[in-house]
Write a protein that holds these residues in place. Structure first.
Motif, short mmCIF file in Angstrom:
data_model
loop_
_atom_site.label_atom_id
_atom_site.label_comp_id
_atom_site.label_asym_id
_atom_site.label_seq_id
_atom_site.Cartn_x
_atom_site.Cartn_y
_atom_site.Cartn_z
N HIS A 94 45.66 0.04 13.22
CA HIS A 94 46.36 -0.61 12.11
C HIS A 94 46.86 -2.00 12.51
N SER A 95 46.83 -2.89 11.56
CA SER A 95 47.48 -4.19 11.72
C SER A 95 48.75 -4.19 10.88
N ARG A 96 49.45 -5.31 10.88
CA ARG A 96 50.70 -5.37 10.12
C ARG A 96 50.48 -5.26 8.61
N ASP A 97 49.32 -5.69 8.15
CA ASP A 97 49.07 -5.69 6.71
C ASP A 97 47.92 -4.79 6.28
N GLN A 98 47.37 -4.03 7.22
CA GLN A 98 46.21 -3.21 6.85
C GLN A 98 46.12 -1.98 7.75
N LYS A 99 45.80 -0.87 7.12
CA LYS A 99 45.54 0.35 7.88
C LYS A 99 44.04 0.51 8.07
N ARG A 100 43.65 0.83 9.31
CA ARG A 100 42.23 1.05 9.59
C ARG A 100 42.09 2.21 10.57
N TRP A 101 41.00 2.94 10.39
CA TRP A 101 40.65 4.02 11.31
C TRP A 101 39.20 3.86 11.74
N TYR A 102 38.93 4.27 12.97
CA TYR A 102 37.57 4.19 13.49
C TYR A 102 37.18 5.52 14.13
N ALA A 103 35.89 5.81 14.04
CA ALA A 103 35.33 6.95 14.76
C ALA A 103 34.54 6.40 15.95
N VAL A 104 34.80 6.94 17.13
CA VAL A 104 34.11 6.51 18.35
C VAL A 104 33.07 7.56 18.72
#
Length: 285
Positions: A94-104
């Motif tokens: 996550h950044s301050r203005d956006q939520k993100r998720w990743y699959a490795v």
């Protein structure tokens, strides 16, 4: 040369961020998505990340033994060592203005017996957002269910209290009628009365006793549509009054009383039986 170009076209066409690591964990190749991600996230140079030890970065970024970076580092080593055919995990980024998720995903890449691995990071933010929304909805449904259950419990308590209050009121009424009213009616009945007055008082006495007996409740429980007149006739028949006596009290003709008797037998399903109407009404008490 053609094969290398084809290989490059293939990995550059992938939406996942792809990096190939050598046996020490250094990046020897990345695809366009990986490089573009570097540009978008402030890397001023070396967007390709070639030569960077990705494994070492994961290991040094570890703050706790079970955090995301530690899991990825251990997964890479296990795949390199041949202990795993594939390693999969997911992590938030996550950044301050956006939520993100990743699959490795880490898989082995054998090149002339050298143990290399391919690491891919796939953006799964839309999937995770749906999961979060579903979890929030599920949590809200659970809260609503709990509130509903609390409301149901409260209603059951209120209904039980209502029944208890009803029973207490009925008992009070029954006791008061039995103690404060019926004794005086008995005294009146012992006095000098005309036949009609006596009959009327006997009806009052009978009706009051019915209030403190289950007769009317039993009659109502039969779920019949009795008219007020039929209920009056039923009460007096049960009290042993003749059709003439009932007619005098209710200002009806004898034939009118007989008509009500017939209607009562029909509604009580006694038409095709020899059962006595009064006996049946007495059995309801």
């Amino acid at each position: 040369m053609v094969d290398n170009n084809l290989y490059k076209v293939v990995i550059d066409s992938m939406s996942a961020h792809v990096a190939i690591l050598d046996e020490q964990g250094k990046i020897i190749e990345t695809n366009r998505a990986w490089q573009e991600y570097g540009r978008q996230n402030g890397m001023r140079e070396s967007f390709e990340s070639i030569g960077i030890n990705y494994l070492a970065i994961c290991e040094t970024a570890t703050e706790h033994p079970e955090d995301d970076a530690d899991r990825v580092a251990r997964g890479i080593r296990n795949v390199m060592a041949g202990e795993l055919d594939e390693f999969l995990t997911q992590y938030p980024c996550h950044s301050r203005d956006q939520k993100r998720w990743y699959a490795v995903r880490v898989v082995p890449y054998r090149d002339h017996n050298v143990h290399r691995v391919i690491v891919t990071h796939e953006n799964i933010t839309p999937i995770m957002e749906v999961q979060e929304a579903l979890q929030a909805k599920e949590a809200e449904l659970i809260r609503q269910s709990e509130r509903l259950e609390e409301t149901n419990i409260a209603l059951r308590v209120l209904l039980r209290q209502r029944e208890e209050d009803k029973t207490r009121i009925e008992e009070t009424i029954y006791a008061n009628v039995d103690r404060l009213v019926l004794p005086y009616l008995e005294k009146l009945l012992q006095g000098h009365l005309t036949e009609k007055q006596r009959t009327l008082l006997e009806v009052v006495d009978t009706n009051l006793r019915d209030i403190v007996s289950p007769f009317l409740h039993s009659l109502a429980a039969l779920n019949m549509s009795l008219t007020p007149q039929e209920i009056e006739v039923a009460n007096m028949v049960r009290s042993g009054k003749s059709s003439k006596e009932i007619a005098d009290v209710l200002n009806l003709s004898v034939s009118g009383v007989d008509f009500h008797r017939k209607r009562l037998r029909s509604k009580l399903d006694l038409t095709h039986t020899s059962k006595n109407l009064r006996s049946y009404l007495l059995s309801l008490a």
